[in-house]
Design a protein around this motif. Structure first.
Motif, PDB file in Angstrom:
ATOM      1  N   LEU A   6       0.812  -1.207   0.063  1.00 42.50           N
ATOM      2  CA  LEU A   6       0.067   0.085   0.057  1.00 42.50           C
ATOM      3  C   LEU A   6       0.856   1.051   0.015  1.00 42.50           C
ATOM      4  O   LEU A   6       2.152   1.194   0.266  1.00 42.50           O
ATOM      5  CB  LEU A   6      -0.993  -0.127   1.144  1.00 42.50           C
ATOM      6  CG  LEU A   6      -2.108  -1.300   1.177  1.00 42.50           C
ATOM      7  CD1 LEU A   6      -2.715  -0.946   2.762  1.00 42.50           C
ATOM      8  CD2 LEU A   6      -2.971  -0.812   0.077  1.00 42.50           C
ATOM      9  N   LEU A   7       0.382   2.189  -0.454  1.00 37.51           N
ATOM     10  CA  LEU A   7       1.236   3.537  -0.800  1.00 37.51           C
ATOM     11  C   LEU A   7       1.600   3.815   0.905  1.00 37.51           C
ATOM     12  O   LEU A   7       1.167   3.967   1.843  1.00 37.51           O
ATOM     13  CB  LEU A   7       0.075   4.736  -0.872  1.00 37.51           C
ATOM     14  CG  LEU A   7      -0.534   4.126  -2.265  1.00 37.51           C
ATOM     15  CD1 LEU A   7      -1.438   5.054  -2.677  1.00 37.51           C
ATOM     16  CD2 LEU A   7       0.603   4.149  -3.607  1.00 37.51           C
ATOM     17  N   ALA A   8       3.034   3.872   0.936  1.00 36.72           N
ATOM     18  CA  ALA A   8       3.789   3.934   2.017  1.00 36.72           C
ATOM     19  C   ALA A   8       3.694   5.419   2.462  1.00 36.72           C
ATOM     20  O   ALA A   8       3.443   5.829   3.646  1.00 36.72           O
ATOM     21  CB  ALA A   8       5.195   3.528   2.107  1.00 36.72           C
ATOM     22  N   SER A   9       4.170   6.414   1.522  1.00 35.34           N
ATOM     23  CA  SER A   9       4.308   7.784   2.011  1.00 35.34           C
ATOM     24  C   SER A   9       2.760   8.587   1.881  1.00 35.34           C
ATOM     25  O   SER A   9       1.977   8.203   1.261  1.00 35.34           O
ATOM     26  CB  SER A   9       5.280   8.601   0.967  1.00 35.34           C
ATOM     27  OG  SER A   9       5.002   8.453  -0.345  1.00 35.34           O
ATOM     28  N   GLY A  10       3.048   9.637   2.714  1.00 39.01           N
ATOM     29  CA  GLY A  10       1.543  10.456   2.627  1.00 39.01           C
ATOM     30  C   GLY A  10       1.224  10.770   4.053  1.00 39.01           C
ATOM     31  O   GLY A  10       2.010  10.833   4.976  1.00 39.01           O
ATOM     32  N   ILE A  11       0.312  11.799   4.059  1.00 38.18           N
ATOM     33  CA  ILE A  11      -0.196  12.419   5.284  1.00 38.18           C
ATOM     34  C   ILE A  11      -1.518  12.066   5.853  1.00 38.18           C
ATOM     35  O   ILE A  11      -2.191  11.421   4.898  1.00 38.18           O
ATOM     36  CB  ILE A  11      -0.255  13.818   5.145  1.00 38.18           C
ATOM     37  CG1 ILE A  11      -1.126  14.396   4.151  1.00 38.18           C
ATOM     38  CG2 ILE A  11       1.087  14.670   4.676  1.00 38.18           C
ATOM     39  CD1 ILE A  11      -1.779  15.770   3.888  1.00 38.18           C
ATOM     40  N   THR A  12      -1.495  11.758   7.091  1.00 38.95           N
ATOM     41  CA  THR A  12      -2.776  11.177   7.870  1.00 38.95           C
ATOM     42  C   THR A  12      -3.507  12.427   8.503  1.00 38.95           C
ATOM     43  O   THR A  12      -3.018  13.267   9.017  1.00 38.95           O
ATOM     44  CB  THR A  12      -2.277  10.047   8.859  1.00 38.95           C
ATOM     45  OG1 THR A  12      -1.510   9.147   8.273  1.00 38.95           O
ATOM     46  CG2 THR A  12      -3.604   9.579   9.502  1.00 38.95           C
TER      47      THR A  12
END
Lengths: 168, 89
Positions: free
Chosen positions: B60-66
């Motif tokens: 699943l997409l590892a990077s990103g903001i929550t």
């Protein structure tokens, strides 16, 4: 020619490959609904799967997309072997995975479409990304239809619990 | 004009069970003529015809903001255009 390169103001079409598309993943969910859900927003490369006719007729406000992975990154991370890509994946023999060849001169590496990671994205958002030149290209016919057929086959296949037996 | 292997071998006298070797354009060729008891080509299990199921889940997409979401209702669906049914007219 496998890929075409539409202008930034051209409308979205099936098999458009768009970079930096935000996709959402629900990471935490309180069943009691006391705490708000936690949603991860990731920026990734996607390919449009919605049918051309629906897009052309303006019948949809959301678009189905699949996540596109860099093939060699998957090898480096240990998910696949190079031989897997060169063999069954490239030849379209794995349900749910679709290989896209590289065109280095246009900045396209070898890619694998994960037809099991689907998202619905607002059409106006994708259009805005294209206007910001985030559309990398478009898979052209007959490759586009080949992808669409693989997508359909992935979700229309019916697996048997056991293969049929033969007498010899 | 090129000919297929079947066409090329059609004029050659071959005996069942024999193995033939010859050199063609600098390459060594070996040809074995199967007996009736051996597997027939049409009955051979061709692995390249078999579709496979994925054997791994891609990450699943590892990077990103929550971010915190909020509960709400779904947006209204896109209503498909339904052609008028002649029977209903």
């Amino acid at each position: 020619m496998i890929y075409g390169f539409p202008g930034k103001n051209d409308p979205i079409d099936q098999a458009d490959i768009v970079e930096t598309c935000p996709v959402l993943t629900l990471t935490e969910f309180d069943l009691e609904r006391v705490e708000p859900p936690q949603i991860k927003v990731s920026s990734c490369r996607v390919i449009v799967l919605t049918q051309t006719c629906d897009l052309a007729n303006g019948k949809v406000s959301t678009v189905t997309v699949a996540v596109v992975h860099d093939a060699h990154a998957l090898v480096e991370q240990g998910f696949l072997k190079l031989a897997d890509i060169r063999g069954p994946i490239r030849s379209g023999r794995v349900f749910g995975w679709y290989f896209l060849p590289s065109r280095r001169e246009f900045g396209l590496s070898e890619m694998i479409v994960d037809l099991r990671q689907l998202h619905s994205i607002r059409l106006d958002l994708l259009t805005a990304l294209c206007q910001r030149e985030q559309r990398l290209g478009r898979l052209l016919s007959p490759d586009r239809e080949h992808l669409a057929k693989h997508f359909a086959d992935t979700f229309s296949r019916i697996g048997l619990p056991e293969p049929y037996e033969t007498e010899s | 004009m090129g000919v297929s292997l079947v066409e090329a071998l059609g004029d050659v006298e071959l005996k069942t069970g024999q193995v033939y070797r010859c050199q063609v354009k600098g390459r060594w060729i070996e040809l074995r003529v199967l007996t009736p008891n051996e597997l027939q080509p049409s009955g051979r299990y061709d692995e390249s015809d078999v579709m496979l199921d994925p054997w791994v889940e891609f990450p699943l997409l590892a990077s990103g903001i929550t971010v915190a979401g909020e509960f709400g209702s779904l947006p209204t669906p896109d209503v498909p255009e339904i052609a008028a049914d002649e029977d209903a007219l």
